[in-house]
Design a protein around this motif. Structure first.
Motif, PDB file in Angstrom:
ATOM      1  N   GLY A  77       0.769  -1.236   0.000  1.00  8.19           N
ATOM      2  CA  GLY A  77       0.000   0.000   0.000  1.00  8.19           C
ATOM      3  C   GLY A  77       0.795   1.278   0.000  1.00  8.19           C
ATOM      4  N   PRO A  78       0.089   2.403   0.121  1.00  8.49           N
ATOM      5  CA  PRO A  78       0.706   3.712   0.024  1.00  8.49           C
ATOM      6  C   PRO A  78       1.665   4.055   1.152  1.00  8.49           C
ATOM      7  N   ALA A  79       1.804   3.126   2.132  1.00  3.86           N
ATOM      8  CA  ALA A  79       2.822   3.361   3.143  1.00  3.86           C
ATOM      9  C   ALA A  79       4.205   3.392   2.505  1.00  3.86           C
ATOM     10  N   VAL A  80       4.327   2.811   1.321  1.00  3.06           N
ATOM     11  CA  VAL A  80       5.575   2.903   0.566  1.00  3.06           C
ATOM     12  C   VAL A  80       5.606   4.269  -0.093  1.00  3.06           C
ATOM     13  N   THR A  81       6.463   5.136   0.386  1.00  2.00           N
ATOM     14  CA  THR A  81       6.483   6.515  -0.070  1.00  2.00           C
ATOM     15  C   THR A  81       7.607   6.748  -1.058  1.00  2.00           C
ATOM     16  N   GLU A  82       7.776   8.002  -1.451  1.00  2.11           N
ATOM     17  CA  GLU A  82       8.817   8.333  -2.424  1.00  2.11           C
ATOM     18  C   GLU A  82      10.216   8.200  -1.844  1.00  2.11           C
ATOM     19  N   ALA A  83      10.343   8.099  -0.547  1.00  3.35           N
ATOM     20  CA  ALA A  83      11.654   7.925   0.067  1.00  3.35           C
ATOM     21  C   ALA A  83      11.538   6.905   1.185  1.00  3.35           C
ATOM     22  N   GLN A  84      12.614   6.141   1.393  1.00  2.00           N
ATOM     23  CA  GLN A  84      12.648   5.145   2.448  1.00  2.00           C
ATOM     24  C   GLN A  84      13.890   5.396   3.274  1.00  2.00           C
ATOM     25  N   GLY A  85      13.692   5.798   4.518  1.00  2.00           N
ATOM     26  CA  GLY A  85      14.836   6.069   5.372  1.00  2.00           C
ATOM     27  C   GLY A  85      15.708   7.183   4.842  1.00  2.00           C
ATOM     28  N   GLY A  86      15.134   8.166   4.161  1.00  3.29           N
ATOM     29  CA  GLY A  86      15.899   9.274   3.619  1.00  3.29           C
ATOM     30  C   GLY A  86      16.516   8.976   2.273  1.00  3.29           C
ATOM     31  N   GLU A  87      16.329   7.771   1.734  1.00  2.00           N
ATOM     32  CA  GLU A  87      16.884   7.411   0.434  1.00  2.00           C
ATOM     33  C   GLU A  87      15.767   7.279  -0.589  1.00  2.00           C
ATOM     34  N   VAL A 125       0.560  -4.432  -7.863  1.00  2.00           N
ATOM     35  CA  VAL A 125       1.888  -3.942  -7.479  1.00  2.00           C
ATOM     36  C   VAL A 125       1.997  -2.466  -7.838  1.00  2.00           C
ATOM     37  N   TRP A 126       2.373  -1.665  -6.847  1.00  2.00           N
ATOM     38  CA  TRP A 126       2.478  -0.218  -7.007  1.00  2.00           C
ATOM     39  C   TRP A 126       3.950   0.171  -7.033  1.00  2.00           C
ATOM     40  N   TYR A 127       4.382   0.769  -8.158  1.00  2.00           N
ATOM     41  CA  TYR A 127       5.751   1.249  -8.314  1.00  2.00           C
ATOM     42  C   TYR A 127       5.749   2.764  -8.195  1.00  2.00           C
ATOM     43  N   PRO A 128       6.017   3.301  -7.006  1.00  2.00           N
ATOM     44  CA  PRO A 128       5.894   4.749  -6.811  1.00  2.00           C
ATOM     45  C   PRO A 128       6.863   5.576  -7.633  1.00  2.00           C
ATOM     46  N   TRP A 129       8.022   5.016  -7.997  1.00  2.00           N
ATOM     47  CA  TRP A 129       8.990   5.810  -8.770  1.00  2.00           C
ATOM     48  C   TRP A 129       8.538   6.036 -10.220  1.00  2.00           C
ATOM     49  N   CYS A 176      13.089   5.838  -3.078  1.00  2.00           N
ATOM     50  CA  CYS A 176      12.298   4.621  -2.959  1.00  2.00           C
ATOM     51  C   CYS A 176      12.742   3.572  -3.964  1.00  2.00           C
ATOM     52  N   TRP A 177      12.813   2.327  -3.548  1.00  2.00           N
ATOM     53  CA  TRP A 177      13.148   1.234  -4.462  1.00  2.00           C
ATOM     54  C   TRP A 177      12.336  -0.024  -4.175  1.00  2.00           C
ATOM     55  N   ARG A 178      11.386   0.061  -3.235  1.00  2.00           N
ATOM     56  CA  ARG A 178      10.516  -1.089  -2.956  1.00  2.00           C
ATOM     57  C   ARG A 178       9.106  -0.798  -3.439  1.00  2.00           C
ATOM     58  N   PRO A 179       8.473  -1.724  -4.142  1.00  2.00           N
ATOM     59  CA  PRO A 179       7.083  -1.520  -4.551  1.00  2.00           C
ATOM     60  C   PRO A 179       6.129  -1.816  -3.405  1.00  2.00           C
ATOM     61  N   GLY A 180       4.888  -1.378  -3.560  1.00  2.00           N
ATOM     62  CA  GLY A 180       3.836  -1.740  -2.621  1.00  2.00           C
ATOM     63  C   GLY A 180       3.018  -2.876  -3.192  1.00  2.00           C
ATOM     64  N   ALA A 202      18.082  -2.187  -8.002  1.00  2.00           N
ATOM     65  CA  ALA A 202      16.989  -2.759  -7.209  1.00  2.00           C
ATOM     66  C   ALA A 202      15.640  -2.489  -7.874  1.00  2.00           C
ATOM     67  N   ARG A 203      15.436  -1.272  -8.361  1.00  2.00           N
ATOM     68  CA  ARG A 203      14.169  -0.958  -9.035  1.00  2.00           C
ATOM     69  C   ARG A 203      13.969  -1.835 -10.258  1.00  2.00           C
ATOM     70  N   GLN A 204      15.004  -1.966 -11.063  1.00  2.00           N
ATOM     71  CA  GLN A 204      14.879  -2.763 -12.286  1.00  2.00           C
ATOM     72  C   GLN A 204      14.628  -4.233 -11.969  1.00  2.00           C
ATOM     73  N   MET A 205      15.280  -4.755 -10.940  1.00  2.00           N
ATOM     74  CA  MET A 205      15.071  -6.146 -10.547  1.00  2.00           C
ATOM     75  C   MET A 205      13.649  -6.361 -10.032  1.00  2.00           C
ATOM     76  N   LEU A 206      13.149  -5.409  -9.264  1.00  2.00           N
ATOM     77  CA  LEU A 206      11.804  -5.530  -8.703  1.00  2.00           C
ATOM     78  C   LEU A 206      10.725  -5.280  -9.749  1.00  2.00           C
ATOM     79  N   GLU A 207      11.088  -4.683 -10.871  1.00  2.00           N
ATOM     80  CA  GLU A 207      10.155  -4.584 -11.991  1.00  2.00           C
ATOM     81  C   GLU A 207      10.099  -5.895 -12.773  1.00  2.00           C
TER      82      GLU A 207
END
Length: 628
Positions: A258-268, A345-349, A270-274, A443-448
């Motif tokens: 879900g939308p808890a996956v934001t544009e940044a994770q821990g200040g970095e 699957v939600w890819y925020p980037w 985003c690379w994880r989908p929801g 990571a983004r490309q692999m998760l896609e």
């Protein structure tokens, strides 16, 4: 009885119970028989298992005195598979005994030094069509063997069909054909053969799984009085009580939904989908909120086509029957609306929302064309592995090739660098990635490719402080290292850690197709880098000048073996050349070489330590042509 958790590589909930004649047992026996017979009927392939429309029968006295194992995908879900284990107390009724005849069965036991009190029978392994090819048959077969061993079996016997390779399936667990027993059986519409398993013979590739389930068996057992009709219909009662979810290793590592996956994770970045499962109320509400947020730029929903691919991957013969495909898809959906089937699957980037099959079914279809080279049991084995990759320039090709081929289900990626324009000659990235950390891009490309991969990133690279976390911390220890960094001290320090932990290392040198393999898992005393640097330690490589780094790296790859082009470039580094010359073709080749080596290592196939050249200039030279 409280729910127990047993971490294995599969995602099945198993309930075990023992049937005796008595109050309540006959109703449970009837449900078991209906389940088995419906699956055995197999859309008319075995007509004797159906009495009439919607009524199926498989009445066997063997059910009493036997252990029964029922598997589901999730608590509250319908049964998807079943196996029976008959104990010696019902030995007079064994199917094997009936198949062979009394005299031949007695002679068979005597010839193998077996007594009736120590011989169990394994039978009626059935799996629903919509759950086939996902490892459920493996899990149930292992469960029956594990329970038999726990209960003191010296041997197991059983009859097996041969038309679909069931006998070959059992052979992978250590069952052996009994010579002279194969014959055609009308009821099953195929040849049947007797097979035997000895508890002392091990279980082939599935030994670890059987050992784990043997330990878990007592915690799976439920009294028959606790079973109710809801467990057989997927109702709302609590069928999880007493069942064992057997998939903690992978499922627990899945990204949050879900939308808890934001544009940044821990200040970095985003690379994880929801991930959204619309059959879970919380996910459904979050999904609708996302749809109304204005953040979704593109919706991709091809699940109807994916379902067709799924059923035809399982049964290729359906490809010529549109009606058969339609029936198989309907059975797979089991009454669920297409929109609610599988995972969104939600890819925020990128702002994309993609509808996919459930994880295991998606992976079955995605890697279907691997079969013949990597069979499904091997595919599942690889998904249990965790790979570390250091250096995501050259290493990005390895990362993407591994993800595409299904070599590991978990990764740790380490690189401090960000993408620059000069990297675009060899990295598969776009101009919109400029300035982004190379780990995040990979990571983004692999998760896609596979949104369920477990990926950890080390965007500050590795040093003495982060090396322990990379090798053993976080979600778990790595099983193999791909080393592709440019820093000599890190290259050596990583090998020091790998040797200490017995982790194999592979490296591509990106020149002349050089593949380097160090099997520290098999040779824990092996010299680092094959002894090229002698007894040099990583600590001795601190504070090197730029020139000294070049010299050390050249020593590591053996300067005498480098290409003429690279040799001519060395004197120009820092003057007319800004850095090492590298080409996309060489990087792509490196991904292929490291993937082939890693796959063989992780599957236990031959891949010795050493250095190997796949020099394309040599391999494709005129004298190598096979044409006259």
């Amino acid at each position: 009885m409280p729910t127990q958790t047993v971490p294995t590589d599969t995602g099945w909930l198993v309930t075990a119970f023992h049937l005796e004649r008595g109050p309540g047992c006959e109703a449970v026996a009837e449900r078991v028989r209906q389940l088995r017979a419906r699956i055995l009927f197999d859309h008319g392939r075995r007509p004797e298992f159906r009495k009439g429309h919607g009524v199926y029968t498989d009445d066997q006295e063997l059910d009493y005195g036997a252990w029964h194992f029922v598997a589901r995908r999730q608590a509250g879900g319908p049964p998807l598979g079943y196996v029976r284990l008959c104990t010696p107390e019902a030995g007079e009724l064994f199917q094997t005994r009936s198949f062979l005849g009394e005299e031949q069965y007695r002679d068979f036991l005597l010839s193998h030094g077996l007594g009736t009190a120590e011989t169990f029978e394994h039978s009626r392994l059935v799996v629903e069509h919509r759950a086939r090819k996902l490892g459920l048959g493996v899990h149930l077969n292992a469960m029956a063997i594990a329970a038999a061993r726990y209960l003191g079996a010296k041997a197991m016997v059983g009859t097996s069909g041969t038309a679909d390779g069931q006998d070959l399936f059992h052979a992978r667990f250590g069952f052996r054909h009994v010579a002279g027993t194969r014959r055609y059986v009308e009821r099953y519409t195929e040849d049947v053969v007797v097979m035997m398993y000895r508890s002392t013979d091990g279980c082939g590739a599935y030994g670890a799984l059987v050992d784990e389930l043997e330990e878990a068996f007592p915690r799976l057992v439920r009294p028959v009085s606790e079973l109710d009709a809801a467990e057989w219909s997927g109702g709302s009662a609590d069928p999880a009580a007493g069942s064992t979810p057997v998939s903690a290793a992978i499922s627990a590592a899945a990204p949050a939904a879900g939308p808890a996956v934001t544009e940044a994770q821990g200040g970095e970045p985003c690379w994880r989908p929801g991930l959204f499962d619309l059959q879970r109320p919380g996910d459904a509400a979050a999904f609708e909120a996302l749809m109304g947020s204005g953040r979704v730029r593109e919706v991709v929903d091809t699940v109807a086509d994916q379902l067709v691919e799924l059923v035809t991957c399982r049964e290729p013969a359906l490809r010529g029957s549109p009606e058969g495909v339609e029936r198989a898809v309907a059975a797979q959906l089991a009454g669920r609306p297409v929109r609610e089937y599988g995972t969104w699957v939600w890819y925020p980037w990128s702002g994309r929302l993609v509808h996919l099959l459930p994880r295991d079914e998606f992976r079955l279809v995605r890697t279907d064309r691997n079969r013949g080279r990597i069979e499904r049991p091997e595919q599942r084995h690889l998904l249990e592995r965790r790979v570390g990759i250091i250096g995501l320039s050259v290493g990005s090709s390895a990362a993407l090739t591994f993800a595409m081929e299904g070599i590991a289900g978990a990764y740790k990626l380490a690189d401090f660098d960000t993408l620059s324009v000069s990297n675009l000659n060899r990295l598969r990235a776009g101009v919109h990635h400029l300035g982004l950390n190379k780990c995040v891009i990979a990571a983004r490309q692999m998760l896609e490719i596979d949104p369920w991969l477990d990926i950890e990133v080390f965007t500050r690279g590795l040093d003495d402080a982060t090396m322990p976390e990379f090798f053993t911390g976080g979600q778990g220890r790595i099983d193999l290292l791909v080393e592709e960094c440019d820093e000599p001290r890190v290259k050596l320090a990583a090998r020091e850690w790998a040797r200490r932990l017995r982790v194999p290392v592979v490296m591509d040198a990106n020149d002349r197709g050089l593949l380097d393999v160090e099997r520290f898992d098999l040779e824990p005393e092996r010299p680092l880098l094959h002894g090229i640097l002698g007894e040099t330690t990583s600590e001795e490589l601190k504070d090197l000048t730029a020139r000294e780094k070049v010299d050390v790296i050249l020593a590591m790859v053996d300067r005498s073996g480098i290409s003429a082009e690279l040799e001519a470039s060395i004197a120009r580094l820092g003057t007319t050349l800004s850095s090492w010359p590298q080409l996309a073709s060489g990087v792509a080749l490196g991904g292929a070489l490291t993937a082939e080596a890693a796959r063989r290592i992780l599957l236990g196939l031959p891949r010795p330590s050493g250095r190997f050249y796949a020099d394309l200039a040599v391999l494709t030279s005129a004298e190598r042509s096979v044409l006259a």
